[in-house]
Design a protein around this motif. Structure first.
Motif, PDB file in Angstrom:
ATOM      1  N   ILE A  57      82.074  60.834  17.695  1.00  0.00           N
ATOM      2  CA  ILE A  57      81.487  60.299  16.463  1.00  0.00           C
ATOM      3  C   ILE A  57      79.992  60.608  16.411  1.00  0.00           C
ATOM      4  CG2 ILE A  57      80.871  58.137  15.280  1.00  0.00           C
ATOM      5  CD1 ILE A  57      83.634  57.067  16.238  1.00  0.00           C
ATOM      6  N   CYS A  58      79.291  60.341  17.499  1.00  0.00           N
ATOM      7  CA  CYS A  58      77.846  60.592  17.538  1.00  0.00           C
ATOM      8  C   CYS A  58      77.531  62.077  17.417  1.00  0.00           C
ATOM      9  CB  CYS A  58      77.251  60.029  18.823  1.00  0.00           C
ATOM     10  SG  CYS A  58      77.262  58.237  18.881  1.00  0.00           S
ATOM     11  N   LYS A  59      78.276  62.909  18.140  1.00  0.00           N
ATOM     12  CA  LYS A  59      78.036  64.351  18.108  1.00  0.00           C
ATOM     13  C   LYS A  59      78.231  64.910  16.701  1.00  0.00           C
ATOM     14  CE  LYS A  59      79.550  68.677  20.194  1.00  0.00           C
ATOM     15  NZ  LYS A  59      80.499  69.317  21.089  1.00  0.00           N
ATOM     16  N   GLU A  60      79.320  64.524  16.060  1.00  0.00           N
ATOM     17  CA  GLU A  60      79.606  65.026  14.713  1.00  0.00           C
ATOM     18  C   GLU A  60      78.595  64.487  13.700  1.00  0.00           C
ATOM     19  OE1 GLU A  60      82.313  67.603  12.649  1.00  0.00           O
ATOM     20  OE2 GLU A  60      82.058  67.158  14.764  1.00  0.00           O
ATOM     21  N   GLY A  61      78.220  63.211  13.830  1.00  0.00           N
ATOM     22  CA  GLY A  61      77.224  62.636  12.935  1.00  0.00           C
ATOM     23  C   GLY A  61      75.889  63.337  13.040  1.00  0.00           C
ATOM     24  N   VAL A  62      75.474  63.636  14.256  1.00  0.00           N
ATOM     25  CA  VAL A  62      74.202  64.341  14.456  1.00  0.00           C
ATOM     26  C   VAL A  62      74.283  65.763  13.913  1.00  0.00           C
ATOM     27  CG1 VAL A  62      72.662  65.284  16.227  1.00  0.00           C
ATOM     28  CG2 VAL A  62      73.415  62.921  16.378  1.00  0.00           C
ATOM     29  N   TYR A  63      75.409  66.436  14.135  1.00  0.00           N
ATOM     30  CA  TYR A  63      75.554  67.812  13.643  1.00  0.00           C
ATOM     31  C   TYR A  63      75.506  67.853  12.114  1.00  0.00           C
ATOM     32  CZ  TYR A  63      77.331  72.455  12.714  1.00  0.00           C
ATOM     33  OH  TYR A  63      77.467  73.734  12.245  1.00  0.00           O
ATOM     34  N   TRP A  64      76.309  67.016  11.467  1.00  0.00           N
ATOM     35  CA  TRP A  64      76.311  66.982   9.999  1.00  0.00           C
ATOM     36  C   TRP A  64      74.947  66.567   9.468  1.00  0.00           C
ATOM     37  CZ3 TRP A  64      80.836  65.721   6.453  1.00  0.00           C
ATOM     38  CH2 TRP A  64      82.010  66.309   6.912  1.00  0.00           C
ATOM     39  N   GLY A  65      74.348  65.561  10.094  1.00  0.00           N
ATOM     40  CA  GLY A  65      73.039  65.082   9.651  1.00  0.00           C
ATOM     41  C   GLY A  65      71.954  66.128   9.807  1.00  0.00           C
ATOM     42  N   THR A  66      71.977  66.834  10.923  1.00  0.00           N
ATOM     43  CA  THR A  66      70.984  67.878  11.151  1.00  0.00           C
ATOM     44  C   THR A  66      71.130  68.993  10.133  1.00  0.00           C
ATOM     45  OG1 THR A  66      70.929  67.379  13.513  1.00  0.00           O
ATOM     46  CG2 THR A  66      70.112  69.535  12.846  1.00  0.00           C
ATOM     47  N   THR A  67      72.360  69.407   9.902  1.00  0.00           N
ATOM     48  CA  THR A  67      72.600  70.457   8.920  1.00  0.00           C
ATOM     49  C   THR A  67      72.116  70.029   7.540  1.00  0.00           C
ATOM     50  OG1 THR A  67      74.512  71.225  10.194  1.00  0.00           O
ATOM     51  CG2 THR A  67      74.370  71.934   7.892  1.00  0.00           C
ATOM     52  N   ALA A  68      72.443  68.810   7.135  1.00  0.00           N
ATOM     53  CA  ALA A  68      72.007  68.314   5.831  1.00  0.00           C
ATOM     54  C   ALA A  68      70.499  68.172   5.761  1.00  0.00           C
ATOM     55  CB  ALA A  68      72.668  66.968   5.526  1.00  0.00           C
ATOM     56  N   GLY A  69      69.891  67.665   6.823  1.00  0.00           N
ATOM     57  CA  GLY A  69      68.444  67.516   6.841  1.00  0.00           C
ATOM     58  C   GLY A  69      67.727  68.851   6.727  1.00  0.00           C
ATOM     59  N   VAL A  70      68.227  69.853   7.449  1.00  0.00           N
ATOM     60  CA  VAL A  70      67.630  71.187   7.362  1.00  0.00           C
ATOM     61  C   VAL A  70      67.798  71.741   5.951  1.00  0.00           C
ATOM     62  CG1 VAL A  70      67.824  73.583   8.169  1.00  0.00           C
ATOM     63  CG2 VAL A  70      67.869  71.715   9.817  1.00  0.00           C
ATOM     64  N   TYR A  71      69.003  71.587   5.385  1.00  0.00           N
ATOM     65  CA  TYR A  71      69.243  72.102   4.032  1.00  0.00           C
ATOM     66  C   TYR A  71      68.320  71.436   3.003  1.00  0.00           C
ATOM     67  CZ  TYR A  71      71.146  72.693  -0.578  1.00  0.00           C
ATOM     68  OH  TYR A  71      71.261  72.937  -1.918  1.00  0.00           O
TER      69      TYR A  71
END
Length: 133
Positions: A57-71
């Motif tokens: 859960i944490c790994k996927e949340g960080v990955y999606w969040g990082t991608t969205a934040g960068v975008y």
């Protein structure tokens, strides 16, 4: 935070990171219920399974969040540099994000370019759909 760029980036990270974490939480809950006995599904739920689920859960949340934040940050940066707000900002922001995330993942040049094209196309399509609604 007092800075529009940081505000948007953190907001994108938190909102989409929560979506990614929720997705995995739902999947893990379903897997747990599916595998357990029909009458008492939580009997086979161990501490190790819980820790593994929380890690996912944490790994996927960080990955999606990082991608969205960068975008979001890239789209805002392109908008500020170009001085206009249109679909091209989404396309460029998506392409830059796709390239950065792909390169950071250690992909070769061909894969980085392909991911940049894909992310730019998805961001552009999302922007066009947003205009329709």
């Amino acid at each position: 935070m007092g800075n529009a760029f940081l505000n948007r980036t953190v907001d994108g990270f938190l909102k989409i990171g929560a979506v990614g974490a929720s997705k995995v939480a739902a999947e893990e809950t379903y897997d747990c219920l599916k595998k357990g006995p029909s009458r008492f599904p939580f009997w086979k739920f161990s501490k190790d399974k819980l820790e593994d689920a929380l890690r996912k859960i944490c790994k996927e949340g960080v990955y999606w969040g990082t991608t969205a934040g960068v975008y979001v940050g890239m789209e805002y940066g392109v908008e500020r540099m170009r001085g206009t707000k249109d679909w091209k900002n989404a396309m460029l922001g998506g392409a830059i994000t796709g390239a950065l995330i792909s390169a950071a993942s250690g992909h070769r040049t061909d894969k980085v370019i392909g991911n940049a094209i894909t992310a730019g196309a998805i961001a552009t399509a999302a922007e066009f759909i947003n205009y329709l609604t």
